[in-house]
Write a protein that holds these residues in place. Structure first.
Motif, PDB file in Angstrom:
ATOM      1  N   ILE A   1       0.859  -1.183   0.000  1.00 35.51           N
ATOM      2  CA  ILE A   1       0.000   0.000   0.000  1.00 35.51           C
ATOM      3  C   ILE A   1       0.892   1.228   0.000  1.00 35.51           C
ATOM      4  N   ILE A   2       0.745   2.047  -1.023  1.00 35.96           N
ATOM      5  CA  ILE A   2       1.479   3.306  -1.073  1.00 35.96           C
ATOM      6  C   ILE A   2       0.559   4.399  -0.565  1.00 35.96           C
ATOM      7  N   GLY A   3       1.009   5.111   0.462  1.00 39.22           N
ATOM      8  CA  GLY A   3       0.225   6.187   1.044  1.00 39.22           C
ATOM      9  C   GLY A   3       0.880   7.525   0.780  1.00 39.22           C
ATOM     10  N   THR A   4       0.062   8.511   0.439  1.00 39.02           N
ATOM     11  CA  THR A   4       0.618   9.825   0.129  1.00 39.02           C
ATOM     12  C   THR A   4      -0.301  10.941   0.595  1.00 39.02           C
ATOM     13  N   PRO A   5       0.276  12.053   1.024  1.00 40.02           N
ATOM     14  CA  PRO A   5      -0.517  13.268   1.185  1.00 40.02           C
ATOM     15  C   PRO A   5      -0.703  13.918  -0.181  1.00 40.02           C
ATOM     16  N   LEU A   6      -1.571  14.907  -0.237  1.00 40.37           N
ATOM     17  CA  LEU A   6      -1.778  15.673  -1.458  1.00 40.37           C
ATOM     18  C   LEU A   6      -1.151  17.052  -1.317  1.00 40.37           C
ATOM     19  N   TRP A   7      -0.418  17.449  -2.338  1.00 38.65           N
ATOM     20  CA  TRP A   7       0.138  18.798  -2.401  1.00 38.65           C
ATOM     21  C   TRP A   7      -0.190  19.363  -3.772  1.00 38.65           C
ATOM     22  N   LEU A   8      -0.954  20.467  -3.808  1.00 47.25           N
ATOM     23  CA  LEU A   8      -1.375  21.089  -5.068  1.00 47.25           C
ATOM     24  C   LEU A   8      -2.097  20.081  -5.964  1.00 47.25           C
ATOM     25  N   GLY A   9      -2.878  19.211  -5.331  1.00 51.07           N
ATOM     26  CA  GLY A   9      -3.667  18.239  -6.079  1.00 51.07           C
ATOM     27  C   GLY A   9      -2.890  17.058  -6.607  1.00 51.07           C
ATOM     28  N   GLU A  10      -1.651  16.888  -6.169  1.00 42.21           N
ATOM     29  CA  GLU A  10      -0.797  15.815  -6.670  1.00 42.21           C
ATOM     30  C   GLU A  10      -0.291  14.938  -5.529  1.00 42.21           C
ATOM     31  N   LYS A  11       0.108  13.713  -5.860  1.00 42.80           N
ATOM     32  CA  LYS A  11       0.801  12.871  -4.886  1.00 42.80           C
ATOM     33  C   LYS A  11       2.130  13.522  -4.544  1.00 42.80           C
ATOM     34  N   SER A  12       2.715  13.133  -3.430  1.00 43.65           N
ATOM     35  CA  SER A  12       3.957  13.755  -2.986  1.00 43.65           C
ATOM     36  C   SER A  12       5.131  13.379  -3.894  1.00 43.65           C
ATOM     37  N   SER A  13       6.191  14.180  -3.823  1.00 44.77           N
ATOM     38  CA  SER A  13       7.400  13.885  -4.593  1.00 44.77           C
ATOM     39  C   SER A  13       8.004  12.557  -4.154  1.00 44.77           C
ATOM     40  N   ILE A  14       7.868  12.214  -2.881  1.00 49.03           N
ATOM     41  CA  ILE A  14       8.406  10.941  -2.387  1.00 49.03           C
ATOM     42  C   ILE A  14       7.613   9.771  -2.966  1.00 49.03           C
ATOM     43  N   ALA A  15       6.303   9.949  -3.148  1.00 49.71           N
ATOM     44  CA  ALA A  15       5.495   8.891  -3.770  1.00 49.71           C
ATOM     45  C   ALA A  15       5.933   8.665  -5.210  1.00 49.71           C
ATOM     46  N   THR A  16       6.208   9.750  -5.912  1.00 47.66           N
ATOM     47  CA  THR A  16       6.720   9.619  -7.285  1.00 47.66           C
ATOM     48  C   THR A  16       8.046   8.880  -7.281  1.00 47.66           C
TER      49      THR A  16
ATOM     50  N   ALA B   1      -2.293  -1.216  -3.624  1.00 49.38           N
ATOM     51  CA  ALA B   1      -3.387  -0.326  -3.246  1.00 49.38           C
ATOM     52  C   ALA B   1      -2.822   1.057  -2.943  1.00 49.38           C
ATOM     53  N   ALA B   2      -3.728   2.038  -2.798  1.00 48.35           N
ATOM     54  CA  ALA B   2      -3.315   3.416  -2.523  1.00 48.35           C
ATOM     55  C   ALA B   2      -4.139   3.986  -1.383  1.00 48.35           C
ATOM     56  N   ALA B   3      -3.475   4.724  -0.499  1.00 48.08           N
ATOM     57  CA  ALA B   3      -4.127   5.397   0.632  1.00 48.08           C
ATOM     58  C   ALA B   3      -3.721   6.861   0.599  1.00 48.08           C
ATOM     59  N   ILE B   4      -4.706   7.766   0.599  1.00 49.44           N
ATOM     60  CA  ILE B   4      -4.425   9.171   0.309  1.00 49.44           C
ATOM     61  C   ILE B   4      -5.161  10.084   1.285  1.00 49.44           C
ATOM     62  N   THR B   5      -4.458  11.099   1.767  1.00 50.84           N
ATOM     63  CA  THR B   5      -5.078  12.103   2.633  1.00 50.84           C
ATOM     64  C   THR B   5      -4.669  13.496   2.175  1.00 50.84           C
ATOM     65  N   GLY B   6      -5.516  14.476   2.456  1.00 59.94           N
ATOM     66  CA  GLY B   6      -5.160  15.849   2.121  1.00 59.94           C
ATOM     67  C   GLY B   6      -6.348  16.768   2.177  1.00 59.94           C
ATOM     68  N   ASN B   7      -6.101  18.046   2.089  1.00 56.77           N
ATOM     69  CA  ASN B   7      -7.174  19.024   2.006  1.00 56.77           C
ATOM     70  C   ASN B   7      -7.505  19.299   0.547  1.00 56.77           C
ATOM     71  N   GLU B   8      -8.725  19.666   0.301  1.00 60.45           N
ATOM     72  CA  GLU B   8      -9.230  19.999  -1.022  1.00 60.45           C
ATOM     73  C   GLU B   8      -9.258  18.790  -1.946  1.00 60.45           C
ATOM     74  N   ASP B   9      -8.628  18.859  -3.121  1.00 64.41           N
ATOM     75  CA  ASP B   9      -8.904  17.863  -4.153  1.00 64.41           C
ATOM     76  C   ASP B   9      -7.623  17.196  -4.639  1.00 64.41           C
TER      77      ASP B   9
END
Length: 205
Positions: free
Chosen positions: A77-92, A119-127
């Motif tokens: 499971i790759i988990g990432t926060p959202l920054w500017l609507g994108e997965k993190s640089s570390i996820a990339t 699988a993917a697990a994602i958290t963040g504000n907005e979209d």
């Protein structure tokens, strides 16, 4: 034999700071514990991971020890926060480093990631959650992972500054249901593949 799951937490924060992505992953672990799945969360920001698309970039690169845990797991499971609507640089970076092993084969001539579930697990504000999930799940599928239905579990807050996942009381009914589906669908499919692996006929590298 118990199934093993590895979570790669791609937060930009080290373990010295609280991570909403990790809180989300721990809520998945609650279900895994009930199902008898062994699981471990790895905070990638705690490691020196070199840039590149090789298994080992040397010069202190710590990715190889993480890769060994992925190889030993049934579920990733790759988990990432959202920054500017994108997965993190570390996820990339994690996807890029996994891609560096995409030509390595098992004893049947298949990718070493065959018969593993992603699988993917994602958290963040907005979209941006669905966009990030699409990127992560396609990347995992492309290198050999099997993707079950409904394993893009996410939580996003309202537009603008506001409470994060943990501050919001671990999400809402939608995200809690998504977490449960992710846990159970990865468990069910990984169990099936453990007993009946994908045959090598017609799909060796």
């Amino acid at each position: 034999m118990a199934l093993k799951a590895v979570f790669l937490n791609c937060s930009l924060k080290s373990s010295e700071e609280e991570s909403n992505t990790e809180g989300f992953m721990k809520d998945v672990q609650v279900h895994y514990n009930q199902l008898g799945v062994e699981s471990e969360i790895i905070r990638l920001a705690d490691y020196y991971i070199a840039f590149g698309v090789e298994e080992d970039m040397e010069d202190g690169d710590e990715w190889p020890e993480i890769l060994e845990l992925v190889k030993d797991a049934d579920i990733l499971i790759i988990g990432t926060p959202l920054w500017l609507g994108e997965k993190s640089s570390i996820a990339t970076q994690a996807i890029e480093r996994l891609y560096g092993s995409s030509s390595v084969t098992n004893d049947k001539g298949q990718s070493i990631f065959y018969n593993k579930v992603g699988a993917a697990a994602i958290t963040g504000n907005e979209d941006g959650a669905k966009h990030a999930a699409a990127s992560l799940l396609y990347g995992l599928s492309h290198i050999g992972f099997v993707i079950p239905p409904n394993v893009d579990a996410y939580w996003v807050g309202e537009a603008g500054p506001g409470p994060s996942y943990l501050e919001a009381g671990h999400g809402n009914d939608f995200s809690k249901s998504a977490i449960q589906r992710l846990a159970y669908n990865t468990f069910h499919l990984a169990s099936m593949l453990k007993n009946t692996p994908i045959p090598a006929q017609g799909n060796t590298l």
